[in-house]
Design a protein around this motif. Structure first.
Motif, PDB file in Angstrom:
ATOM      1  N   GLY A  87     -11.197   7.564  -4.850  1.00 36.58           N
ATOM      2  CA  GLY A  87     -11.038   8.627  -3.859  1.00 36.58           C
ATOM      3  C   GLY A  87     -10.013   8.294  -2.786  1.00 36.58           C
ATOM      4  O   GLY A  87      -9.379   7.243  -2.777  1.00 36.58           O
ATOM      5  N   GLY A  88      -9.841   9.246  -1.862  1.00 33.60           N
ATOM      6  CA  GLY A  88      -8.978   9.018  -0.702  1.00 33.60           C
ATOM      7  C   GLY A  88      -7.503   9.264  -0.961  1.00 33.60           C
ATOM      8  O   GLY A  88      -7.089   9.654  -2.047  1.00 33.60           O
ATOM      9  N   VAL A  89      -6.704   9.029   0.069  1.00 39.79           N
ATOM     10  CA  VAL A  89      -5.257   9.226  -0.028  1.00 39.79           C
ATOM     11  C   VAL A  89      -4.496   7.906  -0.006  1.00 39.79           C
ATOM     12  O   VAL A  89      -3.292   7.883  -0.251  1.00 39.79           O
ATOM     13  CB  VAL A  89      -4.738  10.129   1.119  1.00 39.79           C
ATOM     14  CG1 VAL A  89      -5.341  11.510   1.023  1.00 39.79           C
ATOM     15  CG2 VAL A  89      -5.031   9.508   2.474  1.00 39.79           C
ATOM     16  N   LEU A  90      -5.172   6.804   0.296  1.00 38.50           N
ATOM     17  CA  LEU A  90      -4.502   5.507   0.388  1.00 38.50           C
ATOM     18  C   LEU A  90      -4.842   4.635  -0.817  1.00 38.50           C
ATOM     19  O   LEU A  90      -5.976   4.604  -1.288  1.00 38.50           O
ATOM     20  CB  LEU A  90      -4.915   4.793   1.677  1.00 38.50           C
ATOM     21  CG  LEU A  90      -4.492   5.478   2.973  1.00 38.50           C
ATOM     22  CD1 LEU A  90      -5.071   4.758   4.177  1.00 38.50           C
ATOM     23  CD2 LEU A  90      -2.969   5.541   3.074  1.00 38.50           C
ATOM     24  N   VAL A  91      -3.815   3.928  -1.299  1.00 40.06           N
ATOM     25  CA  VAL A  91      -3.976   3.060  -2.465  1.00 40.06           C
ATOM     26  C   VAL A  91      -3.379   1.693  -2.148  1.00 40.06           C
ATOM     27  O   VAL A  91      -2.365   1.600  -1.453  1.00 40.06           O
ATOM     28  CB  VAL A  91      -3.259   3.651  -3.699  1.00 40.06           C
ATOM     29  CG1 VAL A  91      -3.502   2.781  -4.935  1.00 40.06           C
ATOM     30  CG2 VAL A  91      -3.709   5.077  -3.961  1.00 40.06           C
ATOM     31  N   GLY A  92      -4.016   0.645  -2.672  1.00 38.82           N
ATOM     32  CA  GLY A  92      -3.452  -0.692  -2.501  1.00 38.82           C
ATOM     33  C   GLY A  92      -4.133  -1.492  -1.420  1.00 38.82           C
ATOM     34  O   GLY A  92      -5.335  -1.336  -1.162  1.00 38.82           O
ATOM     35  N   ALA A 129       0.842  -1.196   0.000  1.00 38.68           N
ATOM     36  CA  ALA A 129       0.000   0.000   0.000  1.00 38.68           C
ATOM     37  C   ALA A 129       0.874   1.241   0.000  1.00 38.68           C
ATOM     38  O   ALA A 129       2.050   1.198   0.375  1.00 38.68           O
ATOM     39  CB  ALA A 129      -0.914   0.011   1.225  1.00 38.68           C
ATOM     40  N   TYR A 130       0.283   2.347  -0.434  1.00 37.04           N
ATOM     41  CA  TYR A 130       0.999   3.624  -0.402  1.00 37.04           C
ATOM     42  C   TYR A 130      -0.007   4.763  -0.277  1.00 37.04           C
ATOM     43  O   TYR A 130      -1.218   4.560  -0.410  1.00 37.04           O
ATOM     44  CB  TYR A 130       1.867   3.809  -1.649  1.00 37.04           C
ATOM     45  CG  TYR A 130       1.125   3.878  -2.969  1.00 37.04           C
ATOM     46  CD1 TYR A 130       0.732   5.102  -3.512  1.00 37.04           C
ATOM     47  CD2 TYR A 130       0.829   2.718  -3.686  1.00 37.04           C
ATOM     48  CE1 TYR A 130       0.065   5.170  -4.722  1.00 37.04           C
ATOM     49  CE2 TYR A 130       0.166   2.778  -4.898  1.00 37.04           C
ATOM     50  CZ  TYR A 130      -0.218   4.005  -5.419  1.00 37.04           C
ATOM     51  OH  TYR A 130      -0.879   4.068  -6.608  1.00 37.04           O
ATOM     52  N   ASN A 131       0.509   5.945  -0.028  1.00 37.26           N
ATOM     53  CA  ASN A 131      -0.352   7.115   0.096  1.00 37.26           C
ATOM     54  C   ASN A 131      -0.123   8.084  -1.051  1.00 37.26           C
ATOM     55  O   ASN A 131       0.940   8.105  -1.669  1.00 37.26           O
ATOM     56  CB  ASN A 131      -0.095   7.844   1.425  1.00 37.26           C
ATOM     57  CG  ASN A 131       1.308   8.436   1.481  1.00 37.26           C
ATOM     58  OD1 ASN A 131       2.300   7.713   1.426  1.00 37.26           O
ATOM     59  ND2 ASN A 131       1.399   9.750   1.596  1.00 37.26           N
ATOM     60  N   ARG A 132      -1.129   8.882  -1.327  1.00 42.76           N
ATOM     61  CA  ARG A 132      -0.985   9.993  -2.255  1.00 42.76           C
ATOM     62  C   ARG A 132      -0.616  11.243  -1.468  1.00 42.76           C
ATOM     63  O   ARG A 132      -0.992  11.381  -0.312  1.00 42.76           O
ATOM     64  CB  ARG A 132      -2.298  10.267  -2.991  1.00 42.76           C
ATOM     65  CG  ARG A 132      -2.797   9.141  -3.888  1.00 42.76           C
ATOM     66  CD  ARG A 132      -4.015   9.635  -4.661  1.00 42.76           C
ATOM     67  NE  ARG A 132      -4.513   8.630  -5.591  1.00 42.76           N
ATOM     68  CZ  ARG A 132      -5.516   7.801  -5.343  1.00 42.76           C
ATOM     69  NH1 ARG A 132      -6.132   7.854  -4.175  1.00 42.76           N
ATOM     70  NH2 ARG A 132      -5.899   6.921  -6.242  1.00 42.76           N
TER      71      ARG A 132
END
Length: 223
Positions: free
Chosen positions: A113-118, A101-104
């Motif tokens: 949407g959101g700031v977190l991906v994965g 996982a990572y953040n934008r």
């Protein structure tokens, strides 16, 4: 540590880093304002062979150090994203399946949407990043994890430990401060002593070695 105790993997990694300009010697201004005689630029880890060597080094630390069992690798934006991704791939090839996982940097207001991906940030989390200079980026990543009720930070792995004095007045390094503050191990692929040992072993880096040792004398932590 003497030069003879450096593992073959560390020697190969240092030599590849020097060859490709990832590990540089000269004069560089750090975020802290300090003038450093060396600099490790993880942004130049962009070829397949370098990324492969890096992922193997991360995977080895994750499976042979103080880092406990974990479920998800979290790569802080931006450099940590690629580092965590390639490490997850390497671990999978070794039969260990973990999430990534990572953040934008900026919140996305369309699509998912959101700031977190994965992978969902649940269970035991290890943060993967490049260099802890002042610890600001790591603390920001830890704050993100704190917003996830089911996430538990269990360790941090970084490319290089500069072994420098941190922000406290007690003479502790940034790594020591982070370990003490958050109660988790911070493991590096390389530290400053590894680099010094390598330079000593080659015998052709007299000027660079002298500059690095003088810098360590001024800003380094006591062994």
């Amino acid at each position: 540590m003497s030069a003879s105790t450096l593992s073959q993997e560390k020697v190969a990694f240092i030599e590849a880093a020097i060859e490709h300009g990832v590990l540089l010697f000269g004069e560089f201004t750090l975020k802290s304002g300090r003038k450093s005689p060396y600099f490790f630029n993880a942004g130049l880890l962009y070829t397949g062979s370098l990324l492969s060597s890096t992922s193997k080094a991360y995977a080895k630390i994750l499976t042979s150090s103080r880092i406990p069992e974990f479920d998800v690798l979290f790569g802080p934006a931006y450099k940590g994203i690629a580092l965590a991704a390639i490490t997850a791939v390497d671990l999978s090839r070794q039969g260990k399946e973990v999430g990534f996982a990572y953040n934008r940097k900026e919140k996305k207001d369309h699509g998912e949407g959101g700031v977190l991906v994965g992978a969902p940030l649940k269970g035991r989390i290890v943060i993967i990043d490049d260099v802890l200079t002042r610890g600001t980026a790591i603390r920001e990543a830890i704050e993100i994890l704190k917003t996830q009720s089911e996430a538990k930070l269990v360790g941090i792995v970084q490319l290089v430990d500069r072994q420098e004095k941190g922000q406290s007045s007690e003479g502790k390094s940034t790594v020591q401060e982070v370990e003490e503050e958050f109660g988790v191990p911070v493991e590096p692929i390389l530290n400053l002593q590894d680099i010094i040992s390598y330079l000593e072993s080659k015998g052709t880096y007299e000027n660079e070695l002298k500059a690095v040792k003088e810098y360590r004398k001024q800003y380094g932590i006591e062994a």
